[in-house]
Design an enzyme around this catalytic site. Sequence first.
Site, PDB file in Angstrom:
ATOM      1  N   GLU A 141      21.165  29.515  15.257  1.00 45.77           N
ATOM      2  CA  GLU A 141      21.959  30.416  14.413  1.00 45.77           C
ATOM      3  C   GLU A 141      22.706  31.443  15.266  1.00 45.77           C
ATOM      4  O   GLU A 141      22.083  32.290  15.896  1.00 45.77           O
ATOM      5  CB  GLU A 141      21.038  31.173  13.455  1.00 45.77           C
ATOM      6  CG  GLU A 141      20.091  30.296  12.663  1.00 45.77           C
ATOM      7  CD  GLU A 141      19.088  31.122  11.868  1.00 45.77           C
ATOM      8  OE1 GLU A 141      19.180  32.364  11.867  1.00 45.77           O
ATOM      9  OE2 GLU A 141      18.198  30.513  11.261  1.00 45.77           O
TER      10      GLU A 141
ATOM     11  N   HIS B 292      20.027  33.424  17.484  1.00 44.56           N
ATOM     12  CA  HIS B 292      18.625  33.045  17.317  1.00 44.56           C
ATOM     13  C   HIS B 292      18.582  31.535  17.472  1.00 44.56           C
ATOM     14  O   HIS B 292      18.965  30.791  16.574  1.00 44.56           O
ATOM     15  CB  HIS B 292      18.112  33.519  15.957  1.00 44.56           C
ATOM     16  CG  HIS B 292      18.237  35.010  15.789  1.00 44.56           C
ATOM     17  ND1 HIS B 292      19.114  35.601  14.923  1.00 44.56           N
ATOM     18  CD2 HIS B 292      17.616  36.017  16.448  1.00 44.56           C
ATOM     19  CE1 HIS B 292      19.020  36.926  15.024  1.00 44.56           C
ATOM     20  NE2 HIS B 292      18.123  37.202  15.953  1.00 44.56           N
TER      21      HIS B 292
ATOM     22  N   HIS C  40      12.382  34.857  14.345  1.00 41.93           N
ATOM     23  CA  HIS C  40      13.164  36.066  14.104  1.00 41.93           C
ATOM     24  C   HIS C  40      12.993  36.489  12.653  1.00 41.93           C
ATOM     25  O   HIS C  40      12.350  35.803  11.874  1.00 41.93           O
ATOM     26  CB  HIS C  40      14.639  35.853  14.461  1.00 41.93           C
ATOM     27  CG  HIS C  40      15.274  34.686  13.781  1.00 41.93           C
ATOM     28  ND1 HIS C  40      15.066  33.390  14.166  1.00 41.93           N
ATOM     29  CD2 HIS C  40      16.114  34.614  12.730  1.00 41.93           C
ATOM     30  CE1 HIS C  40      15.753  32.575  13.393  1.00 41.93           C
ATOM     31  NE2 HIS C  40      16.388  33.296  12.494  1.00 41.93           N
TER      32      HIS C  40
ATOM     33  N   HIS D  87      11.168  33.728  10.134  1.00 44.72           N
ATOM     34  CA  HIS D  87      11.135  32.270  10.197  1.00 44.72           C
ATOM     35  C   HIS D  87      11.462  31.749  11.599  1.00 44.72           C
ATOM     36  O   HIS D  87      11.935  32.476  12.466  1.00 44.72           O
ATOM     37  CB  HIS D  87      12.075  31.653   9.155  1.00 44.72           C
ATOM     38  CG  HIS D  87      13.543  31.814   9.436  1.00 44.72           C
ATOM     39  ND1 HIS D  87      14.456  30.822   9.182  1.00 44.72           N
ATOM     40  CD2 HIS D  87      14.264  32.829   9.932  1.00 44.72           C
ATOM     41  CE1 HIS D  87      15.657  31.226   9.496  1.00 44.72           C
ATOM     42  NE2 HIS D  87      15.572  32.449   9.957  1.00 44.72           N
TER      43      HIS D  87
ATOM     44  N   HIS E 232      13.706  34.131  -2.966  1.00 42.77           N
ATOM     45  CA  HIS E 232      15.112  33.764  -2.834  1.00 42.77           C
ATOM     46  C   HIS E 232      15.281  32.437  -2.130  1.00 42.77           C
ATOM     47  O   HIS E 232      14.418  32.003  -1.377  1.00 42.77           O
ATOM     48  CB  HIS E 232      15.979  34.859  -2.208  1.00 42.77           C
ATOM     49  CG  HIS E 232      15.516  35.421  -0.924  1.00 42.77           C
ATOM     50  ND1 HIS E 232      15.798  34.854   0.285  1.00 42.77           N
ATOM     51  CD2 HIS E 232      14.792  36.530  -0.660  1.00 42.77           C
ATOM     52  CE1 HIS E 232      15.276  35.604   1.240  1.00 42.77           C
ATOM     53  NE2 HIS E 232      14.662  36.616   0.708  1.00 42.77           N
TER      54      HIS E 232
END
Length: 453
Positions: A355, A379, A385, A349, A306
């Site tokens: 974020e 994060h 995370h 990642h 994705h």
Amino acid sequence: MSENREIKSHTQIFKNKQNLKAYMPGFGNDFETAALEGALPEGQNSPQRCNYGLYGEQLSGTAFTAPQAQNERTWCYRIRPSVKHANRYEKIQNPYWISAPNIDQDIVSLGQYRWDPVPHSDLSLNWINGMRTMTTAGDVNTQVGMAAHIYLVNTSMIDDYFYSADSELLVVPQEGSLRFHTELGIIDLEPKEIGILPRGLLYRVEVTNGPCRGFVCENYGQKFEMPNRGPIGANCLANRRDFKTPVAAFEDRETPSTVTIKWCGQFHKTKIEHSPLDVVAWHGNYAPCKYNLKNFCPVGSILFDHPDPSIYTVLSAPSGILGTANIDFVLFRERWQVAENTFRPPWYHKNVMSELMGNIYGQYEAKPEGFVPGGTSLHNMMLPHGPDNDAFERASNSELKPTKMENTMSFMFETRFPQHLTNFAAKLAPLQDNYIDCWQDIKKKFDGTPGLK
Ligand SMILES: [Fe+2]
């Protein structure tokens, strides 16, 4: 005046009288609207004398000399010029609405954090004193970065008005409904919608269904704009026509009032004797708007793997580095998952961007438990995370039939700057101390032998 324009003008006036919730479609359009017939000058901005004895005034959202594609300003025709909506200023305290830079040496911002919903309060809280800052990034004085807030509002502003000279506010309701009476018209906002209040726009906020809770991204920098769709083309994601800007509406009210102004991170109050929401007609492209998140058309993988989550960007506020946003507003909503031989949840990642996520309703795919509606997670820059152990195992072993992700709507305020926790976020908000434990059960599967484990 052309015949078409006459019809349009009459239509808007009719809507104003019949329905305060009338909106004009489009994002960044050059709009024109009048609450009284003939209040808008035709063919020029600043006639020697305006109809109805109105005063002409320009609200500049960008520098006069900004490139044409970014240049934003609105001409207002109002009962009094804005200089009459300001008196001597007095500084006031508003201790939970914090601006960057705000780095508390006693607080550890380096970490993965998650909060339960901040509970509603028994105190009387309005749009100004009900704002609870969770994180700040950048510097409000140099107009870079942002702050992430949670609002708890149960009290309407009646003769109280507000504007932020510091920032554009992106409002994401999660519970309850609010009505924003702005200089340029009225916006009703409820969960599953977002609102954008430009820098310098004056308004008051009424509770129409309370108590209200939601999230605010305070953008110190360049305005939010539509993201470039690149090869996706001219359609999908957020479409311009689905943004709604209110038609003109005004208050002609002579009553003692206060105006609160956020300026360089500090709050100031001034007293006046009338409502400042007195714009009878306006035209221009610097205006508030709302958007129904249910109109967001997600695009995704149709065979395997994705794309990066940037595929879900609703709006992006640029920074000085091309393609690296001051803020991206990203939406994770209901959608189909169809990819074959693919680990479908977001992968593990580390990200140069920071974020902050909020849950509007439902269940988020990477964290089936713990990240609840009204909850928040952070994060930060370059902190690892990803899915918790249960989500990993389930996604690694489930049969990959097409599945519909139902009942889910979360969002992300993603910024190129590290986000620093406020004292409220670290010590007063319902922080989940055990969040980091969600990755504890992840096992080492590698034993040096090939094969799927
Ligand atoms: Fe992430």
